[in-house]
Write a protein that holds these residues in place. Sequence first.
Motif, PDB file in Angstrom:
ATOM      1  N   UNK A   1      36.263  16.180  81.173  1.00  0.00           N
ATOM      2  CA  UNK A   1      36.228  14.876  81.573  1.00  0.00           C
ATOM      3  C   UNK A   1      37.700  13.997  82.382  1.00  0.00           C
ATOM      4  N   UNK A   2      36.911  13.740  83.452  1.00  0.00           N
ATOM      5  CA  UNK A   2      38.087  13.355  84.197  1.00  0.00           C
ATOM      6  C   UNK A   2      37.165  11.639  84.574  1.00  0.00           C
ATOM      7  N   UNK A   3      38.106  11.028  85.002  1.00  0.00           N
ATOM      8  CA  UNK A   3      37.380   9.395  86.032  1.00  0.00           C
ATOM      9  C   UNK A   3      36.754  10.583  86.638  1.00  0.00           C
ATOM     10  N   UNK A   4      36.171  11.662  88.057  1.00  0.00           N
ATOM     11  CA  UNK A   4      35.860  11.735  89.078  1.00  0.00           C
ATOM     12  C   UNK A   4      34.498  12.266  88.012  1.00  0.00           C
ATOM     13  N   UNK A   5      34.278  13.135  87.285  1.00  0.00           N
ATOM     14  CA  UNK A   5      32.934  14.260  86.925  1.00  0.00           C
ATOM     15  C   UNK A   5      33.553  14.894  85.653  1.00  0.00           C
ATOM     16  N   UNK A   6      32.544  15.535  85.354  1.00  0.00           N
ATOM     17  CA  UNK A   6      32.957  16.450  84.166  1.00  0.00           C
ATOM     18  C   UNK A   6      32.592  17.805  84.596  1.00  0.00           C
ATOM     19  N   UNK A   7      33.728  18.827  84.337  1.00  0.00           N
ATOM     20  CA  UNK A   7      34.064  20.039  84.652  1.00  0.00           C
ATOM     21  C   UNK A   7      33.931  21.104  83.886  1.00  0.00           C
ATOM     22  N   UNK A   8      33.390  22.038  84.445  1.00  0.00           N
ATOM     23  CA  UNK A   8      33.021  23.570  83.458  1.00  0.00           C
ATOM     24  C   UNK A   8      33.790  24.359  83.722  1.00  0.00           C
ATOM     25  N   UNK A   9      33.834  24.882  82.914  1.00  0.00           N
ATOM     26  CA  UNK A   9      35.054  25.906  83.328  1.00  0.00           C
ATOM     27  C   UNK A   9      35.578  27.159  82.004  1.00  0.00           C
ATOM     28  N   UNK A  10      36.364  28.239  82.322  1.00  0.00           N
ATOM     29  CA  UNK A  10      36.738  29.563  81.597  1.00  0.00           C
ATOM     30  C   UNK A  10      37.924  29.583  80.940  1.00  0.00           C
TER      31      UNK A  10
ATOM     32  N   UNK B   1      33.352  19.297  92.161  1.00  0.00           N
ATOM     33  CA  UNK B   1      33.194  19.326  93.969  1.00  0.00           C
ATOM     34  C   UNK B   1      34.227  18.935  94.913  1.00  0.00           C
ATOM     35  N   UNK B   2      34.897  17.851  94.251  1.00  0.00           N
ATOM     36  CA  UNK B   2      35.423  17.663  95.035  1.00  0.00           C
ATOM     37  C   UNK B   2      38.016  18.372  95.316  1.00  0.00           C
ATOM     38  N   UNK B   3      37.889  19.101  93.299  1.00  0.00           N
ATOM     39  CA  UNK B   3      39.195  19.509  93.177  1.00  0.00           C
ATOM     40  C   UNK B   3      39.154  20.323  92.772  1.00  0.00           C
ATOM     41  N   UNK B   4      40.171  20.921  92.407  1.00  0.00           N
ATOM     42  CA  UNK B   4      40.422  22.660  91.301  1.00  0.00           C
ATOM     43  C   UNK B   4      41.221  21.339  90.099  1.00  0.00           C
ATOM     44  N   UNK B   5      40.992  21.558  89.212  1.00  0.00           N
ATOM     45  CA  UNK B   5      40.948  21.081  87.987  1.00  0.00           C
ATOM     46  C   UNK B   5      41.999  22.005  87.272  1.00  0.00           C
ATOM     47  N   UNK B   6      42.153  22.922  87.512  1.00  0.00           N
ATOM     48  CA  UNK B   6      43.174  24.290  86.373  1.00  0.00           C
ATOM     49  C   UNK B   6      44.234  23.714  85.262  1.00  0.00           C
TER      50      UNK B   6
ATOM     51  N   UNK C   1      49.900  18.093  71.840  1.00  0.00           N
ATOM     52  CA  UNK C   1      49.936  19.117  72.819  1.00  0.00           C
ATOM     53  C   UNK C   1      50.833  18.553  74.150  1.00  0.00           C
ATOM     54  N   UNK C   2      51.448  19.780  75.069  1.00  0.00           N
ATOM     55  CA  UNK C   2      51.774  19.384  76.607  1.00  0.00           C
ATOM     56  C   UNK C   2      50.073  20.168  77.125  1.00  0.00           C
ATOM     57  N   UNK C   3      49.898  19.312  78.700  1.00  0.00           N
ATOM     58  CA  UNK C   3      49.121  19.103  79.423  1.00  0.00           C
ATOM     59  C   UNK C   3      49.758  19.296  81.025  1.00  0.00           C
ATOM     60  N   UNK C   4      49.405  20.442  81.678  1.00  0.00           N
ATOM     61  CA  UNK C   4      49.956  20.793  83.260  1.00  0.00           C
ATOM     62  C   UNK C   4      48.430  20.617  84.015  1.00  0.00           C
ATOM     63  N   UNK C   5      47.982  19.511  84.265  1.00  0.00           N
ATOM     64  CA  UNK C   5      46.937  19.618  85.101  1.00  0.00           C
ATOM     65  C   UNK C   5      47.051  18.938  86.504  1.00  0.00           C
ATOM     66  N   UNK C   6      47.623  17.619  86.964  1.00  0.00           N
ATOM     67  CA  UNK C   6      47.863  16.820  87.892  1.00  0.00           C
ATOM     68  C   UNK C   6      49.579  16.887  87.873  1.00  0.00           C
ATOM     69  N   UNK C   7      49.775  16.634  86.702  1.00  0.00           N
ATOM     70  CA  UNK C   7      51.459  16.526  86.560  1.00  0.00           C
ATOM     71  C   UNK C   7      51.376  16.985  84.760  1.00  0.00           C
ATOM     72  N   UNK C   8      52.451  17.052  84.142  1.00  0.00           N
ATOM     73  CA  UNK C   8      52.649  17.538  82.676  1.00  0.00           C
ATOM     74  C   UNK C   8      52.311  15.814  81.807  1.00  0.00           C
ATOM     75  N   UNK C   9      51.760  16.224  81.018  1.00  0.00           N
ATOM     76  CA  UNK C   9      51.731  14.917  80.854  1.00  0.00           C
ATOM     77  C   UNK C   9      50.988  15.391  78.806  1.00  0.00           C
ATOM     78  N   UNK C  10      51.271  14.554  77.553  1.00  0.00           N
ATOM     79  CA  UNK C  10      51.359  14.938  76.337  1.00  0.00           C
ATOM     80  C   UNK C  10      50.429  14.508  75.759  1.00  0.00           C
ATOM     81  N   UNK C  11      49.829  15.117  74.853  1.00  0.00           N
ATOM     82  CA  UNK C  11      48.488  14.242  74.682  1.00  0.00           C
ATOM     83  C   UNK C  11      48.669  15.131  73.114  1.00  0.00           C
ATOM     84  N   UNK C  12      47.539  14.803  71.668  1.00  0.00           N
ATOM     85  CA  UNK C  12      47.532  15.340  70.859  1.00  0.00           C
ATOM     86  C   UNK C  12      45.889  16.375  71.386  1.00  0.00           C
TER      87      UNK C  12
END
Length: 156
Positions: free
Chosen positions: A36-45, A73-78, A104-115
Amino acid sequence: MKRLVALIVVCFVTTYLSAQEKGIEFTPRIGFSIGNSDISNELGLNLGGQLSVPISQRFSIDPGVSFICMKSSTENMNTLLIPVYASYKIPIQQVNLDLKVGPCAQFTHSMDVGGSAEIGVAYQKWVMAVNGYFNFIDGQNPSVFSLSFGYKFSLK
Protein backbone atom coordinates in the motif's frame (compact mmCIF):
# COMPACT_ATOMS: atom_id res chain seq x y z
CA MET A 1 30.05 -2.09 33.95
CA LYS A 2 32.11 -5.30 33.91
CA ARG A 3 29.32 -7.11 35.76
CA LEU A 4 26.78 -5.95 33.17
CA VAL A 5 28.95 -7.19 30.30
CA ALA A 6 29.49 -10.51 32.10
CA LEU A 7 25.74 -10.85 32.69
CA ILE A 8 25.00 -10.18 29.00
CA VAL A 9 27.60 -12.76 27.93
CA VAL A 10 26.14 -15.34 30.31
CA CYS A 11 22.62 -14.65 28.96
CA PHE A 12 23.78 -15.10 25.35
CA VAL A 13 25.69 -18.31 26.13
CA THR A 14 22.72 -19.73 28.06
CA THR A 15 20.37 -18.80 25.22
CA TYR A 16 22.70 -20.38 22.65
CA LEU A 17 23.04 -23.62 24.62
CA SER A 18 19.28 -23.75 25.22
CA ALA A 19 18.65 -23.29 21.52
CA GLN A 20 21.05 -26.11 20.69
CA GLU A 21 19.11 -28.52 22.92
CA LYS A 22 15.73 -27.73 21.37
CA GLY A 23 16.92 -27.38 17.76
CA ILE A 24 16.87 -24.46 15.37
CA GLU A 25 14.29 -24.65 12.57
CA PHE A 26 14.33 -23.09 9.10
CA THR A 27 11.11 -22.39 7.23
CA PRO A 28 11.30 -21.46 3.52
CA ARG A 29 8.13 -19.66 2.43
CA ILE A 30 6.22 -18.58 -0.64
CA GLY A 31 3.08 -16.49 -0.89
CA PHE A 32 1.34 -13.35 -2.02
CA SER A 33 1.75 -9.76 -0.85
CA ILE A 34 0.01 -6.46 -1.34
CA GLY A 35 1.83 -3.18 -0.88
CA ASN A 36 0.00 0.00 0.00
CA SER A 37 1.74 3.16 -1.22
CA ASP A 38 0.62 6.68 -2.07
CA ILE A 39 0.46 5.72 -5.75
CA SER A 40 -1.63 2.54 -5.68
CA ASN A 41 -1.99 -0.93 -4.21
CA GLU A 42 0.43 -3.41 -5.76
CA LEU A 43 -0.04 -7.18 -5.71
CA GLY A 44 3.08 -9.32 -5.76
CA LEU A 45 4.75 -12.63 -5.05
CA ASN A 46 6.89 -13.12 -1.94
CA LEU A 47 9.73 -15.57 -1.40
CA GLY A 48 11.72 -15.91 1.78
CA GLY A 49 12.66 -17.83 4.83
CA GLN A 50 12.72 -17.62 8.59
CA LEU A 51 14.84 -19.14 11.33
CA SER A 52 13.36 -20.09 14.68
CA VAL A 53 15.84 -20.04 17.56
CA PRO A 54 14.08 -21.39 20.66
CA ILE A 55 14.65 -19.68 23.99
CA SER A 56 12.12 -21.74 25.95
CA GLN A 57 9.39 -24.25 25.11
CA ARG A 58 6.98 -21.57 23.83
CA PHE A 59 9.20 -18.53 23.20
CA SER A 60 11.69 -18.04 20.35
CA ILE A 61 13.54 -15.37 18.38
CA ASP A 62 12.75 -15.59 14.67
CA PRO A 63 14.89 -13.59 12.22
CA GLY A 64 13.82 -13.76 8.60
CA VAL A 65 14.09 -12.34 5.12
CA SER A 66 11.45 -11.86 2.40
CA PHE A 67 11.86 -10.69 -1.16
CA ILE A 68 8.63 -9.32 -2.57
CA CYS A 69 8.28 -8.82 -6.33
CA MET A 70 5.71 -6.06 -6.90
CA LYS A 71 5.15 -3.82 -9.89
CA SER A 72 2.64 -1.02 -10.18
CA SER A 73 1.54 0.48 -13.50
CA THR A 74 4.18 3.19 -13.18
CA GLU A 75 7.14 1.72 -11.28
CA ASN A 76 8.95 -1.31 -9.93
CA MET A 77 8.20 -1.79 -6.22
CA ASN A 78 10.41 -4.83 -5.43
CA THR A 79 10.95 -4.92 -1.67
CA LEU A 80 13.40 -6.67 0.64
CA LEU A 81 12.13 -7.10 4.21
CA ILE A 82 14.27 -8.26 7.14
CA PRO A 83 12.17 -8.76 10.29
CA VAL A 84 13.37 -10.00 13.69
CA TYR A 85 10.45 -11.40 15.65
CA ALA A 86 9.85 -12.26 19.27
CA SER A 87 7.61 -15.30 18.90
CA TYR A 88 5.20 -16.94 21.34
CA LYS A 89 3.60 -20.31 20.50
CA ILE A 90 0.19 -21.30 21.85
CA PRO A 91 -0.60 -25.01 21.42
CA ILE A 92 -4.25 -25.70 20.52
CA GLN A 93 -4.94 -29.42 20.11
CA GLN A 94 -2.95 -30.52 17.01
CA VAL A 95 -1.89 -27.04 15.83
CA ASN A 96 0.29 -24.25 17.19
CA LEU A 97 -0.85 -20.65 17.02
CA ASP A 98 2.29 -18.52 16.61
CA LEU A 99 2.13 -14.82 17.55
CA LYS A 100 5.10 -12.69 16.48
CA VAL A 101 6.06 -9.05 16.76
CA GLY A 102 9.29 -7.13 16.23
CA PRO A 103 11.29 -4.57 14.28
CA CYS A 104 11.79 -4.77 10.52
CA ALA A 105 14.21 -3.25 8.01
CA GLN A 106 12.71 -2.54 4.60
CA PHE A 107 14.49 -1.77 1.33
CA THR A 108 12.29 -0.54 -1.53
CA HIS A 109 13.17 2.95 -2.76
CA SER A 110 15.38 3.56 0.26
CA MET A 111 16.20 1.90 3.57
CA ASP A 112 13.46 2.17 6.16
CA VAL A 113 12.88 0.88 9.67
CA GLY A 114 9.49 -0.18 10.92
CA GLY A 115 7.50 -2.70 12.85
CA SER A 116 6.16 -6.05 11.83
CA ALA A 117 3.64 -8.51 13.18
CA GLU A 118 2.66 -12.02 12.19
CA ILE A 119 -0.01 -14.53 13.10
CA GLY A 120 0.75 -18.06 12.01
CA VAL A 121 -0.76 -21.50 12.28
CA ALA A 122 1.54 -24.54 12.26
CA TYR A 123 0.27 -28.07 11.72
CA GLN A 124 3.04 -30.63 12.13
CA LYS A 125 5.72 -29.00 9.94
CA TRP A 126 3.42 -26.98 7.65
CA VAL A 127 2.99 -23.25 8.30
CA MET A 128 0.50 -20.64 7.08
CA ALA A 129 1.08 -17.05 8.16
CA VAL A 130 -0.33 -13.55 7.71
CA ASN A 131 2.21 -10.72 8.08
CA GLY A 132 2.04 -6.96 8.26
CA TYR A 133 5.03 -4.62 7.81
CA PHE A 134 4.69 -0.94 8.62
CA ASN A 135 7.40 1.65 7.98
CA PHE A 136 8.13 4.50 10.38
CA ILE A 137 10.68 6.77 8.72
CA ASP A 138 10.42 7.00 4.92
CA GLY A 139 6.94 7.66 3.53
CA GLN A 140 8.02 6.52 0.03
CA ASN A 141 8.17 2.83 0.97
CA PRO A 142 4.89 0.88 0.99
CA SER A 143 3.36 -0.87 3.95
CA VAL A 144 3.15 -4.55 3.03
CA PHE A 145 0.67 -7.28 3.97
CA SER A 146 1.47 -10.91 3.10
CA LEU A 147 -0.02 -14.37 3.16
CA SER A 148 2.60 -17.12 2.99
CA PHE A 149 2.95 -20.87 3.22
CA GLY A 150 6.01 -22.83 4.29
CA TYR A 151 7.50 -26.06 5.58
CA LYS A 152 9.78 -26.32 8.65
CA PHE A 153 13.14 -28.08 8.49
CA SER A 154 15.12 -28.91 11.62
CA LEU A 155 18.76 -27.78 11.42
CA LYS A 156 19.93 -29.92 14.35
